[in-house]
Scaffold this motif. Structure first.
Motif, PDB file in Angstrom:
ATOM      1  N   ARG A   1      26.070  18.570  16.333  1.00 26.97           N
ATOM      2  CA  ARG A   1      25.812  19.197  15.045  1.00 26.97           C
ATOM      3  C   ARG A   1      25.238  18.175  14.056  1.00 26.97           C
ATOM      4  NH1 ARG A   1      31.210  21.663  13.116  1.00 26.97           N
ATOM      5  NH2 ARG A   1      31.971  19.703  13.996  1.00 26.97           N
ATOM      6  N   PHE A   2      24.511  18.692  13.068  1.00 25.42           N
ATOM      7  CA  PHE A   2      23.859  17.836  12.081  1.00 25.42           C
ATOM      8  C   PHE A   2      24.403  18.126  10.683  1.00 25.42           C
ATOM      9  CE2 PHE A   2      20.905  18.242  15.572  1.00 25.42           C
ATOM     10  CZ  PHE A   2      20.341  16.978  15.704  1.00 25.42           C
ATOM     11  N   ARG A   3      24.444  17.074   9.873  1.00 30.36           N
ATOM     12  CA  ARG A   3      24.722  17.230   8.445  1.00 30.36           C
ATOM     13  C   ARG A   3      23.396  17.281   7.696  1.00 30.36           C
ATOM     14  NH1 ARG A   3      29.259  13.838   9.902  1.00 30.36           N
ATOM     15  NH2 ARG A   3      31.221  14.856   9.268  1.00 30.36           N
ATOM     16  N   PRO A   4      23.363  17.973   6.564  1.00 29.16           N
ATOM     17  CA  PRO A   4      22.090  18.098   5.838  1.00 29.16           C
ATOM     18  C   PRO A   4      21.610  16.758   5.298  1.00 29.16           C
ATOM     19  CG  PRO A   4      23.906  18.976   4.528  1.00 29.16           C
ATOM     20  CD  PRO A   4      24.452  18.697   5.889  1.00 29.16           C
ATOM     21  N   SER A   5      20.306  16.571   5.282  1.00 31.01           N
ATOM     22  CA  SER A   5      19.715  15.356   4.728  1.00 31.01           C
ATOM     23  C   SER A   5      18.265  15.624   4.376  1.00 31.01           C
ATOM     24  CB  SER A   5      19.792  14.200   5.726  1.00 31.01           C
ATOM     25  OG  SER A   5      18.903  14.413   6.812  1.00 31.01           O
ATOM     26  N   ARG A   6      17.745  14.806   3.501  1.00 33.89           N
ATOM     27  CA  ARG A   6      16.329  14.918   3.159  1.00 33.89           C
ATOM     28  C   ARG A   6      15.473  14.553   4.372  1.00 33.89           C
ATOM     29  NH1 ARG A   6      12.032  12.111   1.053  1.00 33.89           N
ATOM     30  NH2 ARG A   6      10.664  13.412  -0.223  1.00 33.89           N
TER      31      ARG A   6
ATOM     32  N   ALA B   1       2.333  17.623  -2.859  1.00 34.05           N
ATOM     33  CA  ALA B   1       1.931  16.417  -2.139  1.00 34.05           C
ATOM     34  C   ALA B   1       2.160  15.173  -2.996  1.00 34.05           C
ATOM     35  CB  ALA B   1       0.464  16.519  -1.730  1.00 34.05           C
ATOM     36  N   LEU B   2       1.856  15.268  -4.286  1.00 33.18           N
ATOM     37  CA  LEU B   2       2.094  14.128  -5.190  1.00 33.18           C
ATOM     38  C   LEU B   2       3.578  13.813  -5.302  1.00 33.18           C
ATOM     39  CD1 LEU B   2      -0.410  14.770  -8.138  1.00 33.18           C
ATOM     40  CD2 LEU B   2      -0.406  12.839  -6.535  1.00 33.18           C
ATOM     41  N   GLN B   3       4.396  14.851  -5.452  1.00 31.81           N
ATOM     42  CA  GLN B   3       5.846  14.645  -5.561  1.00 31.81           C
ATOM     43  C   GLN B   3       6.402  14.054  -4.270  1.00 31.81           C
ATOM     44  OE1 GLN B   3       7.381  15.153  -8.540  1.00 31.81           O
ATOM     45  NE2 GLN B   3       5.339  15.700  -9.235  1.00 31.81           N
ATOM     46  N   HIS B   4       5.908  14.548  -3.147  1.00 35.21           N
ATOM     47  CA  HIS B   4       6.387  14.074  -1.852  1.00 35.21           C
ATOM     48  C   HIS B   4       6.018  12.600  -1.649  1.00 35.21           C
ATOM     49  CE1 HIS B   4       7.704  14.082   2.223  1.00 35.21           C
ATOM     50  NE2 HIS B   4       6.514  14.207   2.786  1.00 35.21           N
ATOM     51  N   THR B   5       4.798  12.243  -1.985  1.00 35.61           N
ATOM     52  CA  THR B   5       4.344  10.850  -1.881  1.00 35.61           C
ATOM     53  C   THR B   5       5.167   9.944  -2.791  1.00 35.61           C
ATOM     54  OG1 THR B   5       2.098  11.550  -1.336  1.00 35.61           O
ATOM     55  CG2 THR B   5       2.384   9.298  -2.124  1.00 35.61           C
ATOM     56  N   ALA B   6       5.425  10.409  -4.008  1.00 35.76           N
ATOM     57  CA  ALA B   6       6.225   9.607  -4.947  1.00 35.76           C
ATOM     58  C   ALA B   6       7.647   9.411  -4.439  1.00 35.76           C
ATOM     59  CB  ALA B   6       6.232  10.285  -6.318  1.00 35.76           C
ATOM     60  N   ALA B   7       8.219  10.463  -3.826  1.00 35.40           N
ATOM     61  CA  ALA B   7       9.586  10.356  -3.295  1.00 35.40           C
ATOM     62  C   ALA B   7       9.652   9.358  -2.154  1.00 35.40           C
ATOM     63  CB  ALA B   7      10.070  11.727  -2.841  1.00 35.40           C
ATOM     64  N   ILE B   8       8.633   9.373  -1.295  1.00 29.58           N
ATOM     65  CA  ILE B   8       8.598   8.433  -0.178  1.00 29.58           C
ATOM     66  C   ILE B   8       8.479   7.001  -0.700  1.00 29.58           C
ATOM     67  CG2 ILE B   8       7.216   7.641   1.786  1.00 29.58           C
ATOM     68  CD1 ILE B   8       6.498  10.578   2.278  1.00 29.58           C
ATOM     69  N   ALA B   9       7.609   6.802  -1.699  1.00 32.43           N
ATOM     70  CA  ALA B   9       7.428   5.466  -2.276  1.00 32.43           C
ATOM     71  C   ALA B   9       8.712   4.961  -2.917  1.00 32.43           C
ATOM     72  CB  ALA B   9       6.301   5.503  -3.303  1.00 32.43           C
ATOM     73  N   ALA B  10       9.412   5.865  -3.610  1.00 30.30           N
ATOM     74  CA  ALA B  10      10.672   5.469  -4.250  1.00 30.30           C
ATOM     75  C   ALA B  10      11.712   5.102  -3.210  1.00 30.30           C
ATOM     76  CB  ALA B  10      11.178   6.617  -5.139  1.00 30.30           C
TER      77      ALA B  10
ATOM     78  N   ALA C   1       8.539  25.025   2.608  1.00 31.65           N
ATOM     79  CA  ALA C   1       8.105  23.631   2.536  1.00 31.65           C
ATOM     80  C   ALA C   1       8.602  22.918   1.284  1.00 31.65           C
ATOM     81  CB  ALA C   1       6.581  23.548   2.601  1.00 31.65           C
ATOM     82  N   THR C   2       8.994  23.660   0.254  1.00 26.06           N
ATOM     83  CA  THR C   2       9.567  23.004  -0.930  1.00 26.06           C
ATOM     84  C   THR C   2      10.804  22.194  -0.573  1.00 26.06           C
ATOM     85  OG1 THR C   2      10.907  24.957  -1.502  1.00 26.06           O
ATOM     86  CG2 THR C   2       8.708  24.790  -2.509  1.00 26.06           C
ATOM     87  N   HIS C   3      11.352  22.445   0.598  1.00 23.62           N
ATOM     88  CA  HIS C   3      12.556  21.722   1.020  1.00 23.62           C
ATOM     89  C   HIS C   3      12.298  20.225   1.197  1.00 23.62           C
ATOM     90  CE1 HIS C   3      16.425  21.982   3.681  1.00 23.62           C
ATOM     91  NE2 HIS C   3      16.683  21.610   2.454  1.00 23.62           N
ATOM     92  N   VAL C   4      11.029  19.822   1.390  1.00 23.43           N
ATOM     93  CA  VAL C   4      10.743  18.382   1.510  1.00 23.43           C
ATOM     94  C   VAL C   4      11.082  17.648   0.217  1.00 23.43           C
ATOM     95  CG1 VAL C   4       8.915  18.770   3.213  1.00 23.43           C
ATOM     96  CG2 VAL C   4       8.305  18.512   0.791  1.00 23.43           C
ATOM     97  N   LEU C   5      11.208  18.376  -0.883  1.00 27.19           N
ATOM     98  CA  LEU C   5      11.487  17.763  -2.173  1.00 27.19           C
ATOM     99  C   LEU C   5      12.964  17.818  -2.548  1.00 27.19           C
ATOM    100  CD1 LEU C   5       8.414  19.118  -4.196  1.00 27.19           C
ATOM    101  CD2 LEU C   5       8.633  16.972  -2.929  1.00 27.19           C
ATOM    102  N   ARG C   6      13.821  18.177  -1.594  1.00 29.55           N
ATOM    103  CA  ARG C   6      15.252  18.215  -1.891  1.00 29.55           C
ATOM    104  C   ARG C   6      15.722  16.812  -2.275  1.00 29.55           C
ATOM    105  NH1 ARG C   6      19.079  20.340   1.784  1.00 29.55           N
ATOM    106  NH2 ARG C   6      20.660  18.834   1.184  1.00 29.55           N
ATOM    107  N   SER C   7      16.732  16.745  -3.120  1.00 33.08           N
ATOM    108  CA  SER C   7      17.292  15.452  -3.509  1.00 33.08           C
ATOM    109  C   SER C   7      18.249  14.963  -2.427  1.00 33.08           C
ATOM    110  CB  SER C   7      18.035  15.573  -4.839  1.00 33.08           C
ATOM    111  OG  SER C   7      19.220  16.351  -4.676  1.00 33.08           O
TER     112      SER C   7
END
Length: 264
Positions: free
Chosen positions: A139-144, A251-260, A188-194
């Motif tokens: 089983r898996f726990r939720p994660s970004r 795409a901008l938000q996703h890129t920024a999250a990866i960079a952070a 796909a908005t799920h890629v931006l989950r905290s």
């Protein structure tokens, strides 16, 4: 199913094993009979979405299936599967569309796909026929990380929808594509989950609720796609412009999250 879709130990809940709604049972029997022919090479047939959750609406919902093949598919085999898909769709008006997501056993079991295929089969699907590969995974726990793995293709897939919408020569076809694209973009908005989020969305409405918690100023934009996912009616140019704008923002938000994440 819990509103958070998480059990008391923090694991993602799996799709219920309760009986499928009786309205869809003949369709699922037809699916298994049509796809279990040995020369098709299927390893397993999996059900996901509203029919799997037993909250589908006859005449309104789709039938969503994941097909796992013993070997990677050839072009002739994909043509046969598409013919079967269309025939099932025509025979069963209790659903408005039949979808096949197709992969191979090697893909599913590859270690690098554990957070995509592994999570998908373990927590989002129920096996209808064949080998249940979900049993190969804990089983898996939720994660970004998992959310990104499941939706990493969103720009490519949505760009494909934009091209097909532009080429659609009939309104019913265009509206169907808008509906499908809207479902994809909402998920796909799920890629931006905290990283701090503790819920795991299953339905489109749950995806929107989680997204709006992080981005409340985007509620109007995402609500448009939620509506189109249920009742597509927007003019083609309006839909295309909105989708292109929202994709670029995501795409901008996703890129920024990866960079952070890298910087920390």
């Amino acid at each position: 199913m819990s509103l958070s879709n998480i059990d008391l130990n923090g694991y993602i809940l799996s799709v219920t094993d309760s009986p499928v709604q009786p309205e869809f049972q003949p369709l699922l029997e037809d699916v298994c009979a049509s796809l279990s022919q040995d020369d098709l090479g299927l390893d397993g047939i999996y059900l996901y979405g509203s029919v799997a959750r037993a909250d589908a609406t006859p005449g309104v919902s789709d039938l969503d299936l994941t097909l796992v093949l013993r070997e990677p598919p050839t072009a002739p085999l994909l043509e046969r599967l598409e013919a079967i898909r269309q025939a099932l769709e025509q025979r069963h008006p209790e659903v408005i569309k039949v979808d096949f997501d197709i992969g191979s056993r090697a893909q599913v079991l590859a270690p690098e796909n554990t957070h995509s295929w592994g999570v998908w089969l373990k927590h989002h699907c129920r096996c209808l026929w064949g080998n249940d590969l979900s049993q190969q995974f804990e089983r898996f726990r939720p994660s970004r990380e998992i959310a990104v793995a499941l939706n990493a293709d969103f720009e490519q897939v949505l760009a494909g929808y934009l091209a097909r919408i532009a080429q659609a020569d009939a309104e019913p076809q265009r509206l169907r594509l808008q509906r499908e694209a809207s479902r994809k973009v909402v998920r796909a908005t799920h890629v931006l989950r905290s990283e701090e989020a503790t819920t795991w969305p299953q339905t489109l409405e749950e995806h929107v609720a989680l997204f709006v918690r992080c981005y409340p100023t985007m509620i109007t934009q995402v609500a448009f796609f939620l509506f189109e996912a249920r009742n597509p009616e927007a003019q083609g140019d309006n839909f295309t412009t909105r989708l292109q704008t929202f994709m670029a923002w995501m795409a901008l938000q996703h890129t920024a999250a990866i960079a952070a994440q890298v910087s920390t």
